[in-house]
Design an enzyme around this catalytic site. Structure first.
Site, mmCIF file in Angstrom:
data_model
loop_
_atom_site.group_PDB
_atom_site.id
_atom_site.type_symbol
_atom_site.label_atom_id
_atom_site.label_comp_id
_atom_site.label_asym_id
_atom_site.label_seq_id
_atom_site.Cartn_x
_atom_site.Cartn_y
_atom_site.Cartn_z
ATOM 1 N N SER A 192 0.810 -1.215 0.000
ATOM 2 C CA SER A 192 0.000 0.000 0.000
ATOM 3 C C SER A 192 0.847 1.270 0.000
ATOM 4 O O SER A 192 1.551 1.555 -0.946
ATOM 5 C CB SER A 192 -0.974 -0.024 1.182
ATOM 6 O OG SER A 192 -1.899 1.030 1.095
ATOM 7 N N HIS A 193 0.786 2.034 1.080
ATOM 8 C CA HIS A 193 1.438 3.336 1.172
ATOM 9 C C HIS A 193 2.853 3.239 1.722
ATOM 10 O O HIS A 193 3.510 4.263 1.917
ATOM 11 C CB HIS A 193 0.610 4.255 2.068
ATOM 12 C CG HIS A 193 0.318 3.639 3.414
ATOM 13 N ND1 HIS A 193 -0.522 2.557 3.554
ATOM 14 C CD2 HIS A 193 0.760 3.926 4.655
ATOM 15 C CE1 HIS A 193 -0.586 2.208 4.835
ATOM 16 N NE2 HIS A 193 0.186 3.027 5.520
ATOM 17 N N ASP A 367 -2.067 6.717 -3.449
ATOM 18 C CA ASP A 367 -0.920 6.041 -2.836
ATOM 19 C C ASP A 367 -0.374 4.955 -3.751
ATOM 20 O O ASP A 367 -0.746 4.851 -4.918
ATOM 21 C CB ASP A 367 -1.307 5.484 -1.468
ATOM 22 C CG ASP A 367 -2.238 4.284 -1.559
ATOM 23 O OD1 ASP A 367 -2.995 4.192 -2.543
ATOM 24 O OD2 ASP A 367 -2.209 3.430 -0.652
ATOM 25 N N ASP A 369 -0.732 1.691 -4.154
ATOM 26 C CA ASP A 369 -1.642 0.774 -4.854
ATOM 27 C C ASP A 369 -2.954 1.443 -5.254
ATOM 28 O O ASP A 369 -3.893 0.773 -5.672
ATOM 29 C CB ASP A 369 -1.914 -0.471 -4.017
ATOM 30 C CG ASP A 369 -2.668 -0.190 -2.729
ATOM 31 O OD1 ASP A 369 -2.540 0.929 -2.197
ATOM 32 O OD2 ASP A 369 -3.383 -1.089 -2.242
ATOM 33 N N ASP A 371 -5.412 2.863 -3.714
ATOM 34 C CA ASP A 371 -6.685 2.742 -3.004
ATOM 35 C C ASP A 371 -6.918 3.900 -2.034
ATOM 36 O O ASP A 371 -8.028 4.080 -1.540
ATOM 37 C CB ASP A 371 -6.805 1.393 -2.285
ATOM 38 C CG ASP A 371 -5.800 1.211 -1.157
ATOM 39 O OD1 ASP A 371 -4.844 2.008 -1.060
ATOM 40 O OD2 ASP A 371 -5.962 0.246 -0.381
ATOM 41 N N ARG A 372 -5.890 4.704 -1.787
ATOM 42 C CA ARG A 372 -6.045 5.883 -0.930
ATOM 43 C C ARG A 372 -5.963 7.149 -1.775
ATOM 44 O O ARG A 372 -5.430 7.135 -2.885
ATOM 45 C CB ARG A 372 -4.960 5.920 0.142
ATOM 46 C CG ARG A 372 -4.980 4.720 1.065
ATOM 47 C CD ARG A 372 -3.949 4.842 2.154
ATOM 48 N NE ARG A 372 -3.937 3.640 2.980
ATOM 49 C CZ ARG A 372 -3.591 3.611 4.257
ATOM 50 N NH1 ARG A 372 -3.222 4.715 4.863
ATOM 51 N NH2 ARG A 372 -3.601 2.484 4.930
ATOM 52 N N LYS A 469 -11.421 0.221 -0.978
ATOM 53 C CA LYS A 469 -11.386 1.671 -1.138
ATOM 54 C C LYS A 469 -10.750 1.977 -2.485
ATOM 55 O O LYS A 469 -10.026 1.151 -3.036
ATOM 56 C CB LYS A 469 -10.643 2.337 0.007
ATOM 57 C CG LYS A 469 -9.296 1.748 0.383
ATOM 58 C CD LYS A 469 -8.772 2.440 1.629
ATOM 59 C CE LYS A 469 -7.468 1.813 2.124
ATOM 60 N NZ LYS A 469 -7.702 0.594 2.920
#
Length: 645
Positions: A192-193, A367, A369, A371-372, A469
């Site tokens: 992710s982030h 981010d 991936d 999703d944010r 998300k």
């Protein structure tokens, strides 16, 4: 075995995929495995699973693989458990060097296959892709070979192993193969982030057939399997597939055919977005000379979608894109869309110390991936909690997907997220759900038709179009709201701005001043002791209020305190120890939580929220409004005594 593109039969080959238009197969009856109905297992030593060689130069798109269908055998590899392979709220995250240990990734993948029902593995279709971070391409090859050995029918891979987490969810839910099959799940390769690179983070998580993260019942079973695993299955002689080339590569194994289907990363996702938003109205907004736009991909997977979505489809200028070339190390940056790490965007939007040019009207970032998201106006930051509340409040009017109403609910939020969304739900007379952190909890509500829009304070926003998300969805939602607010004003003197929309929202619903303090990589035992002490103090609210008044006499009294526990209204499952809450009489809150998204140590998160419904006071600086509660949070929790921070 026939190897394409190799002069030596002992050298693993890179197989260029067959293009889709030539899906026919050439059988090879002279090779015995292609006709055997039995499984052939060869017991191997506990040597490391082979690390795929660097990909060879890609064959030109459309090149035809003329060799006969590859035939592979299945090898059973001995292994031993590794400690600490427990999937957190977002899967298993560790340093790349940890995943590169012999059998480490394979252990987790086999433990996942063993945890799934047989019909979700044998003959099934699974997706394998991620945010493109370092080690992803190696991991795709390993997982594909293990999938083949475990009887999976086909693997879908995004070109260059790139698929955003929301796109993976969409692929699981929407994509159909030529023979009518749909994916039963996905291995998503992302941290992710978190930063990427040879010494940084890698991660893997499994998503189920609904497109959402595996529930705790499955992740618990995966973890249990990792503690007892003694062997895994892999097709060692399966050649690596060139995942830079779109097309289908076909093989045959002991249980029949196996395909690796490499497809375009963006097409399916963009098609879905067109069913949700009015692209024509957004195009008109972006075409207005008074409107300017900026999107920062932070060198994450969002870059695989940005030009196609914002430039080709919506008409934005290519110069409006920042850092939209996906890189294995995210360009050496930290792919977290916040005011600290998205520095270039922050400066361009007029919020940085070095800003000296006229900022765009709207800016956003995603981010690693995708999703944010972070949303910014000209010299104006929109908090994630305000963002989801504003999207929910404006969804029916602004977004065609919600035109018939929000399915009986306004939204749901993760427990640490500010209560801004609660107020919207109450005002619109709609149901509301407060769930623990983790998108899987939203998924159950969505599958039951109980939730339309949801969000969490860690820059995550989404809806029931998928079960994750979705950063780009959130950007399109904001553009839709701006397009709707300005539909009769594009030729006027001044457009309705992001700041105008937020200020009007505060005037209607009040303002939730909100911040989060993160203490990363702290000693795990010290973190547990701190949390235990906070729980212990909840036994006497009078003592709690006495201590707080000694720190800051101006704050309201604590009227309730608990350790958040969630009972899922759909499946009845109970999730305990989800965070420690102190709730004040004026609607303010302090929340303390241990996070599971880091790769080492423990992370303590402190959430501080001050509610203000007096419209004459909603314009105060956040630092001023939050200062008393921040003082209380740090001193009352004894964070310095426990962590040294």
């Amino acid at each position: 075995m026939i190897l394409l593109g190799s002069s030596s039969p002992s050298t693993p080959a890179i197989i260029a995929p067959r293009p889709r238009r030539l899906r026919h197969r050439t059988t090879t009856p002279s090779l015995p495995h292609s006709r055997s109905p039995h499984r052939h297992l060869v017991l191997a030593s506990s040597s490391p699973a082979p690390t795929p060689r660097p990909l060879a130069r890609a064959h030109r798109p459309g090149a035809v693989a003329t060799a006969a269908e590859m035939v592979f055998s299945v090898t059973k590899k001995e292994t031993k458990p590794y400690e600490g392979q427990k999937p957190g709220t977002s899967g298993l995250r560790k340093k790349v060097t940890v995943f590169q240990q012999p059998h480490y990734l394979a252990n987790f993948v086999q433990s996942t296959f063993n945890a799934l029902p047989a019909d979700q593995v044998k003959g099934a279709t699974i997706v394998v892709s991620g945010d493109g971070r370092y080690f992803s391409k190696d991991a795709v090859q390993i997982i594909a070979k293990m999938a083949a050995a475990n009887g999976v029918r086909r693997v879908w891979v995004g070109q260059d192993s790139l698929l955003s987490t929301p796109a993976v969810s969409a692929i699981i839910r929407e994509r159909i193969s030529a023979d009518g099959a749909k994916a039963t799940g996905a291995f998503i390769l992302t941290a992710s982030h978190n930063p990427g690179g040879p010494t940084e983070d890698f991660g893997i998580k499994y998503n189920m057939g609904n497109g959402g993260p595996a529930p705790e019942s499955v992740t618990d079973k995966i973890f249990s399997n990792t503690k007892t695993i003694t062997e895994y299955l892999i097709a060692e002689d399966l050649p690596n597939v060139d995942i830079s080339v779109i097309g289908v590569t076909s093989f045959t194994g002991p249980e029949g055919p196996f395909d690796v289907d490499v497809f375009d990363s963006a097409t399916d996702y963009i098609k879905l977005m067109k069913t949700i938003f009015d692209f024509e109205s957004i195009k008109k907004l972006l075409a207005s000379p008074k409107f300017s736009f900026c999107f920062d991909g932070l060198h994450g997977v969002a870059g695989a979608y940005a030009k196609r979505m914002f430039v080709d489809e919506l008409g934005a200028s290519e110069s409006s894109l920042l850092n939209c070339v996906p890189k294995e190390d995210f360009g050496g940056g930290h792919p977290d869309p916040n005011l600290t790490y998205a520095k270039e965007l922050v400066d361009r939007m007029g919020l940085g110390k070095t800003s000296n040019v006229e900022p765009p009207e709207f800016g956003a970032a995603a981010d690693g991936d995708a999703d944010r998201n972070m949303v910014l106006g000209k010299r104006f930051f929109v908090t994630p909690s305000d963002s989801v509340a504003i999207i929910a409040a404006n969804a029916v009017q602004s977004i065609p997907y919600f035109a018939s109403g929000l399915k009986g609910v306004a939204s749901c939020r993760s427990m640490p997220t500010s209560a801004a969304l609660d107020v919207v739900a109450k005002n619109l007379n709609l149901k509301f759900f407060e769930v623990p952190t983790g998108w899987k909890f939203f998924g159950n509500l969505m599958d039951a038709g109980m939730c339309s829009v949801c969000g969490e304070e860690s820059f995550g926003t989404g809806s029931d179009h998928i079960r994750e998300k979705d950063g780009i969805w959130a950007v399109l939602a904001w553009l839709s709201i701006l397009a709707y607010k300005n539909k009769d004003n594009l030729g006027g003197d001044k457009l309705v701005t992001v700041e105008d929309i937020v200020l009007q929202h505060w005037a209607t619903y009040g303002r939730h001043y909100y911040t989060r303090y993160d203490y990363e990589n702290v000693d795990a035992e010290a973190a547990k002791e701190l949390m235990a002490n906070l729980v212990k103090m909840q036994s006497s609210l009078s003592d709690v209020n006495k201590s707080i008044k000694e720190i800051q006499p101006t704050v309201a009294d604590v009227v309730s305190a608990d350790e958040f526990e969630y009972k899922d209204p759909v499946d009845g499952s109970v999730s305990k120890h989800q965070g420690i809450r102190y709730l004040f009489g004026d609607g303010s809150r302090l929340v303390f939580r241990l996070s599971g998204t880091g790769s080492v140590g423990a992370t303590i998160r402190i959430y501080i929220e001050q509610y203000e419904k007096d419209s004459s006071k909603t314009g105060r600086a956040s630092s001023d409004a939050l200062s008393p509660l921040v003082d209380v949070a740090l001193k009352f929790s004894k964070i310095k005594e426990y962590t040294g921070r």
